[in-house]
Design a protein around this motif. Structure first.
Motif, PDB file in Angstrom:
ATOM      1  N   LEU A  20       0.311  -1.041   0.380  1.00 58.97           N
ATOM      2  CA  LEU A  20      -0.051   0.013  -0.506  1.00 58.97           C
ATOM      3  C   LEU A  20       1.013   1.517   0.279  1.00 58.97           C
ATOM      4  N   LEU A  23       0.546   3.964  -3.004  1.00 58.73           N
ATOM      5  CA  LEU A  23      -0.569   4.733  -2.991  1.00 58.73           C
ATOM      6  C   LEU A  23       0.305   5.802  -2.086  1.00 58.73           C
ATOM      7  N   VAL A  31      -7.346   2.589   2.614  1.00 60.85           N
ATOM      8  CA  VAL A  31      -7.528   0.715   1.919  1.00 60.85           C
ATOM      9  C   VAL A  31      -7.057  -0.048   3.091  1.00 60.85           C
ATOM     10  N   ALA A  60      -8.313   0.874  -4.852  1.00 61.09           N
ATOM     11  CA  ALA A  60      -7.066   0.310  -5.232  1.00 61.09           C
ATOM     12  C   ALA A  60      -6.860  -0.952  -5.734  1.00 61.09           C
ATOM     13  N   VAL A  63      -3.606  -2.737  -6.856  1.00 59.42           N
ATOM     14  CA  VAL A  63      -2.855  -3.441  -5.439  1.00 59.42           C
ATOM     15  C   VAL A  63      -3.506  -4.966  -5.603  1.00 59.42           C
TER      16      VAL A  63
END
Length: 263
Positions: A20, A23, A31, A60, A63
């Motif tokens: 993550l 991001l 998220v 997202a 991912v």
């Protein structure tokens, strides 16, 4: 969807947190919180877990951990086509094989056991760790049963892992599947033995092996609460009869008194 205030997103696995980091910070936090909710709810409330997974996916979708979580949430709600698509996407992103057994089980869920069997023979299986290989064996045995090949399913489950006295995370499920297959084949004595072995390995009660074993032994479970309720009803009924009886006696005494007064 609302997220409880005590969910911070820090609860997720370190490897997922690492993914993550690609991001923006605020987005990554949102998220992560949704992924935490998926993990919290997937066993007890899979529909809610699925809803949170869709939010994470919308935020997202590139991912891999998000696609994997969405896959497991869809799988838990028996949306097998959707789950398979998400697992395939996650696998393309990572190049790993860990999801191979659950992908094969999705094929079973879609009514395609032949495809699951074909996947059991692919080179990817050899790249799985021990737990993954055992999982693949369970899926393959299930596919055999789907196709009506019960004896083949039993043979599929026979393995060094099944014969081992060592208790591993997969031991209870493997023994349970074997016992259940034996029972379906009419081999009751052997099934009883393996349900008993399952109970020995299933310290957390993840299976209902103890209940299955009790059924084979002819033990009947009585719901104590139901019995108590029935006893209460009987007591209430008896009390009601006493009241009615007392009322009848009072009425008789009243009539006798009226007759005496007239006389």
């Amino acid at each position: 969807m609302p997220i409880p205030e005590d969910v911070t997103g820090e609860e997720i696995d370190a490897s997922v947190r690492q993914e993550l980091m690609s991001l923006p910070k605020t987005l990554a936090e949102d998220v992560a919180k949704n992924l935490v909710m998926v993990a919290k709810l997937i066993d007890d409330d899979p529909e809610q877990a699925y809803a949170y997974s869709r939010i994470a996916l919308r935020l997202a979708s590139r991912v891999a951990a998000v696609r994997e979580a969405a896959g497991f949430a869809a799988y838990a709600t028996q949306k097998y086509a959707e789950a398979l698509a998400e697992f395939r996407a996650a696998r393309r992103m990572t190049g790993g094989v860990d999801l191979w057994p659950v992908m094969a089980d999705c094929e079973r869920g879609l009514g395609r056991p032949e495809r699951a069997m074909a996947m059991a023979g692919e080179p990817e299986v050899q790249k799985l760790d021990k737990a993954g290989q055992v999982e693949m064996r369970l899926v393959a045995a299930g596919a055999r049963r789907d196709m009506g090949q019960l004896d083949a399913a039993i043979v599929t489950l026979q393995s060094p892992e099944l014969a081992s006295n060592s208790v591993q995370p997969w031991t209870a499920r493997l023994r349970y599947a074997y016992a259940d297959a034996l029972l379906s084949a009419g081999r009751e004595d052997e099934a009883r033995e393996w349900f008993a072995k399952t109970v020995e390995a299933d310290k957390d009660g993840a299976t209902d092996a103890s209940d299955r074993l009790a059924e084979l032994d002819g033990v009947e479970f009585v719901d104590a609460l139901v019995d108590d309720d029935e006893d209460d009803d009987l007591d209430s009924s008896s009390s009601g009869d006493d009241v009615i009886g007392d009322a009848d006696e009072d009425a008789d005494d009243y009539e006798d008194g009226e007759r005496d007064a007239r006389d």
